[in-house]
Design an enzyme around this catalytic site. Sequence first.
Site, short mmCIF file in Angstrom:
data_model
loop_
_atom_site.label_atom_id
_atom_site.label_comp_id
_atom_site.label_asym_id
_atom_site.label_seq_id
_atom_site.Cartn_x
_atom_site.Cartn_y
_atom_site.Cartn_z
N GLY A 216 -8.75 3.97 7.29
CA GLY A 216 -8.49 2.43 6.72
C GLY A 216 -8.00 1.51 7.71
O GLY A 216 -8.14 2.02 9.10
N ASN A 217 -7.41 0.44 7.25
CA ASN A 217 -6.81 -0.36 8.47
C ASN A 217 -5.67 -0.88 7.75
O ASN A 217 -5.01 -0.80 6.90
CB ASN A 217 -7.85 -1.42 8.86
CG ASN A 217 -8.56 -2.11 7.61
OD1 ASN A 217 -7.64 -3.00 7.12
ND2 ASN A 217 -9.81 -2.18 7.28
N ARG A 218 -4.86 -1.92 8.76
CA ARG A 218 -3.53 -2.40 8.25
C ARG A 218 -3.60 -3.68 7.41
O ARG A 218 -2.39 -4.31 7.16
CB ARG A 218 -2.89 -2.82 9.66
CG ARG A 218 -2.66 -1.86 10.53
CD ARG A 218 -1.91 -2.49 11.61
NE ARG A 218 -1.66 -1.10 12.73
CZ ARG A 218 -0.73 -0.49 12.79
NH1 ARG A 218 -0.03 -0.10 11.48
NH2 ARG A 218 -0.80 0.63 13.56
#
Length: 407
Positions: A216-218
Amino acid sequence: MSQPSSRDLPLANRRIVLGVTGSISAYKAADLASKLRQAGAEVEVVMTPAATRFIAPLTFKSLTGRDVVVDMFEAAETEAHVEVARRADAMVIAPATADTIASLAHGHAGDMVSLTALATAAPILLAPAMDSQMWEHPATAANIATLRERGVELVGPATGRLASGRVGPGRLAEPAAIVGALRLLLGRRTGDLRDRHIVVSAGGTHEPIDPVRFVGNRSTGRMGFAIAEAARDRGAEVTLVTGPVALETPVGVRRIDVQTVAEMLVALEQVTARSDAIIMAAAPADFRPAAPADHKIKKAPGQERLVIELEQNPDIIATLPGGGVRVGFAAETRDLAAYARQKLPAKRLHFIVANDVTAPGSGFGTETNQVVIFHDDGRVEEFPLLSKYAVAHLILDRVRERFPRSS
Ligand code: CTP
């Protein structure tokens, strides 16, 4: 950040009459009055005598900075009763008791709340609150049906524990939901994006490694949600396609939850088949695990490394055929202008909203953003640090300019 402008305050320059009637939930109307003020509205409170048994007019006077009208005869002397009604952009009655609902349905004007409702041409939003037995009574149901036919709008009642101890429908909607319903109502009547369908994507995606892990990412989804909220406030029909985020759905916005880029692509293909704009604020993962495991990956004794092979995801916006006005984002950590300019033609965008995610106040998880907009005709617009909600309006202004003149 500088002083909040009207672009930060969704109810700036709106005059809202808040009618408070006699229910135990009247204390929540104080929070509502405060939230309306925080949203920029001018709030004038009118109360029934019964409401003053539950909460003092002084509370509302302190919160709104304006006199509260309870006594209709006193008000009549100064013509204040008609004035309040005439000035209003909208009237909210919260809480609205069964008795007040009956008065409204039958055109009574025996107290300041029903009198103002009768004397105003502004839209009316009712937030009913009463015991479930009273809410479900055929008399109340008939009164509500009459009022709906006349264009009165409703928010709630919510279902839950009531003052009587009973559990059922009859709880006053939460103040935040009432403010949301009011913003929706005002947008639908006067917003400059009425009759437009705007699709917004938000959040990052979760690309499964195995049933319990993901890549995933932020991204928190805040920018996309702010755009959805601002478009709703301007009267658009809004579809929000979002990855996993921890944000409340704005009232009146259709939300479609997805996990992966593949799911986001399918959802967006469907909803952009009839949209006037697609604003791609999501941060889809560029790569996904090539072969996600069916079962939780276990570590073998002595295992020092785990290699996960990633394969490229499709570029969603580049794959979507149309969608109307096409807006992309470019989150960069260096060479902002060069990368943003490259992405414009590659993704067939009308304009791209670029930000340096490493700059203070910009990027993931902040309430603010500092953006540069690159247009397909070469124009470049730089903006100061603004709230994400204000940035959302800037984007929507530019989307609106791109709508074909005739439609
Ligand atoms: N985007 C998309 N599908 C992807 C990746 C990105 O539709 N698989 C969209 C984003 O929503 C954004 C724009 O493309 O509107 C640019 O995203 P960004 O992550 O900045 O760029 P990438 O195209 O992923 O390019 P790079 O990784 O080289 O920066």
